[in-house]
Design an enzyme around this catalytic site. Structure first.
Site, PDB file in Angstrom:
ATOM      1  N   CYS A   6       0.837  -1.215   0.000  1.00 52.36           N
ATOM      2  CA  CYS A   6       0.000   0.000   0.000  1.00 52.36           C
ATOM      3  C   CYS A   6       0.867   1.258   0.000  1.00 52.36           C
ATOM      4  O   CYS A   6       1.663   1.489   0.917  1.00 52.36           O
ATOM      5  CB  CYS A   6      -0.920  -0.019   1.227  1.00 52.36           C
ATOM      6  SG  CYS A   6      -1.832   1.515   1.436  1.00 52.36           S
ATOM      7  N   CYS A   9       0.377   3.472   3.088  1.00 47.28           N
ATOM      8  CA  CYS A   9       1.090   2.960   4.273  1.00 47.28           C
ATOM      9  C   CYS A   9       2.553   3.380   4.217  1.00 47.28           C
ATOM     10  O   CYS A   9       3.137   3.764   5.237  1.00 47.28           O
ATOM     11  CB  CYS A   9       0.993   1.443   4.347  1.00 47.28           C
ATOM     12  SG  CYS A   9      -0.593   0.813   4.933  1.00 47.28           S
ATOM     13  N   ASP A  32      -1.996  16.306  -2.239  1.00 49.32           N
ATOM     14  CA  ASP A  32      -2.321  15.357  -3.308  1.00 49.32           C
ATOM     15  C   ASP A  32      -1.367  15.581  -4.482  1.00 49.32           C
ATOM     16  O   ASP A  32      -1.078  16.714  -4.865  1.00 49.32           O
ATOM     17  CB  ASP A  32      -3.770  15.558  -3.766  1.00 49.32           C
ATOM     18  CG  ASP A  32      -4.246  14.407  -4.627  1.00 49.32           C
ATOM     19  OD1 ASP A  32      -5.090  13.629  -4.157  1.00 49.32           O
ATOM     20  OD2 ASP A  32      -3.775  14.291  -5.775  1.00 49.32           O
ATOM     21  N   ASN A  87     -13.950   9.069  -1.196  1.00 42.13           N
ATOM     22  CA  ASN A  87     -14.409   8.157  -2.239  1.00 42.13           C
ATOM     23  C   ASN A  87     -14.304   6.734  -1.692  1.00 42.13           C
ATOM     24  O   ASN A  87     -13.272   6.367  -1.116  1.00 42.13           O
ATOM     25  CB  ASN A  87     -13.540   8.290  -3.494  1.00 42.13           C
ATOM     26  CG  ASN A  87     -13.650   9.658  -4.127  1.00 42.13           C
ATOM     27  OD1 ASN A  87     -14.650  10.337  -3.975  1.00 42.13           O
ATOM     28  ND2 ASN A  87     -12.605  10.063  -4.831  1.00 42.13           N
ATOM     29  N   HIS A 100      -8.807   7.467   2.884  1.00 38.38           N
ATOM     30  CA  HIS A 100      -8.249   8.821   2.815  1.00 38.38           C
ATOM     31  C   HIS A 100      -9.357   9.818   2.550  1.00 38.38           C
ATOM     32  O   HIS A 100     -10.254   9.585   1.745  1.00 38.38           O
ATOM     33  CB  HIS A 100      -7.169   8.936   1.734  1.00 38.38           C
ATOM     34  CG  HIS A 100      -7.609   8.486   0.370  1.00 38.38           C
ATOM     35  ND1 HIS A 100      -7.664   7.165   0.007  1.00 38.38           N
ATOM     36  CD2 HIS A 100      -8.015   9.201  -0.705  1.00 38.38           C
ATOM     37  CE1 HIS A 100      -8.086   7.076  -1.251  1.00 38.38           C
ATOM     38  NE2 HIS A 100      -8.317   8.296  -1.698  1.00 38.38           N
ATOM     39  N   HIS A 102     -10.295  13.509   1.127  1.00 38.48           N
ATOM     40  CA  HIS A 102      -9.841  14.604   0.264  1.00 38.48           C
ATOM     41  C   HIS A 102     -10.326  15.919   0.882  1.00 38.48           C
ATOM     42  O   HIS A 102     -11.538  16.159   0.940  1.00 38.48           O
ATOM     43  CB  HIS A 102     -10.459  14.499  -1.127  1.00 38.48           C
ATOM     44  CG  HIS A 102     -10.026  13.315  -1.930  1.00 38.48           C
ATOM     45  ND1 HIS A 102      -9.079  13.397  -2.922  1.00 38.48           N
ATOM     46  CD2 HIS A 102     -10.424  12.019  -1.902  1.00 38.48           C
ATOM     47  CE1 HIS A 102      -8.912  12.202  -3.482  1.00 38.48           C
ATOM     48  NE2 HIS A 102      -9.722  11.352  -2.880  1.00 38.48           N
TER      49      HIS A 102
HETATM   50  P1  DGP Z   1      -9.018   8.368  -4.788  1.00 38.01           P
HETATM   51  O1  DGP Z   1      -9.259   8.461  -6.255  1.00 38.01           O
HETATM   52  O2  DGP Z   1     -10.174   8.899  -3.958  1.00 38.01           O
HETATM   53  O3  DGP Z   1      -8.587   6.989  -4.377  1.00 38.01           O
HETATM   54  O4  DGP Z   1      -7.815   9.354  -4.487  1.00 38.01           O
HETATM   55  C1  DGP Z   1      -6.475   8.983  -4.550  1.00 38.01           C
HETATM   56  C2  DGP Z   1      -5.685  10.258  -4.591  1.00 38.01           C
HETATM   57  O5  DGP Z   1      -4.368   9.963  -4.195  1.00 38.01           O
HETATM   58  C3  DGP Z   1      -5.589  10.894  -5.975  1.00 38.01           C
HETATM   59  O6  DGP Z   1      -6.150  12.211  -5.904  1.00 38.01           O
HETATM   60  C4  DGP Z   1      -4.109  10.948  -6.279  1.00 38.01           C
HETATM   61  C5  DGP Z   1      -3.464  10.737  -4.950  1.00 38.01           C
HETATM   62  N1  DGP Z   1      -2.235   9.970  -4.974  1.00 38.01           N
HETATM   63  C6  DGP Z   1      -2.043   8.732  -5.486  1.00 38.01           C
HETATM   64  N2  DGP Z   1      -0.787   8.322  -5.292  1.00 38.01           N
HETATM   65  C7  DGP Z   1      -0.166   9.326  -4.604  1.00 38.01           C
HETATM   66  C8  DGP Z   1       1.156   9.487  -4.104  1.00 38.01           C
HETATM   67  O7  DGP Z   1       2.033   8.627  -4.230  1.00 38.01           O
HETATM   68  N3  DGP Z   1       1.437  10.661  -3.474  1.00 38.01           N
HETATM   69  C9  DGP Z   1       0.495  11.631  -3.299  1.00 38.01           C
HETATM   70  N4  DGP Z   1       0.869  12.762  -2.657  1.00 38.01           N
HETATM   71  N5  DGP Z   1      -0.770  11.519  -3.750  1.00 38.01           N
HETATM   72  C10 DGP Z   1      -1.085  10.359  -4.410  1.00 38.01           C
END
Ligand code: DGP
Length: 113
Positions: A6, A9, A32, A87, A100, A102
């Site tokens: 993950c 994690c 994000d 989500n 998570h 947002h």
């Molecule tokens: P969701 O689609 O609700 O599962 O949102 C996942 C969010 O996580 C998406 O907006 C992009 C963000 N994200 C994915 N991988 C990473 C990462 O490695 N670092 C950061 N900072 N954000 C990430």
């Protein structure tokens, strides 16, 4: 997705880099990587739960920690208008299966990191 693989994690354990913006004993927040609004912060529990329902039903302390951190950051970085949304499930747009929130706002306060 297992806990071992993950990505959130790994961010929580600080094994891979992220732009951290806040932390408490049970939750951590970071920007994000692909923001969809001027303010876009993710707030996660440090313990792995696949989604917000699993988090809520199994770990009230971590849930409160996530909500408190999100609320503190909302007061710090947003004017009074913001969203704090989770989500849940692929059909609802969840792509990372570690709970998570947002925290987003179209009207951020001042300079963002
Ligand atoms: P969701 O689609 O609700 O599962 O949102 C996942 C969010 O996580 C998406 O907006 C992009 C963000 N994200 C994915 N991988 C990473 C990462 O490695 N670092 C950061 N900072 N954000 C990430």
């Amino acid at each position: 997705m297992t806990e071992d693989g993950c990505i959130f994690c790994k961010i929580a354990r600080k094994e891979i880099p992220a732009k951290l913006v806040g932390e408490n004993a049970l939750a951590i927040a970071f920007w994000d990587v692909s923001p969809r609004q001027p303010l876009h912060i993710l707030v996660i529990p440090k313990v792995h739960y696949a989604n917000v329902a699993e988090l809520t039903l199994n770990d009230e302390a971590s849930l409160v920690a996530v909500m408190k951190l999100g609320s503190e950051l909302a007061l710090e970085f947003a004017e009074e208008s913001f969203r704090f949304s989770f989500n849940t499930g692929a059909a609802a747009g969840q792509t990372v299966f570690h709970a998570h929130g947002h925290l987003t706002s179209r009207t951020p306060r001042g300079e963002l990191a």
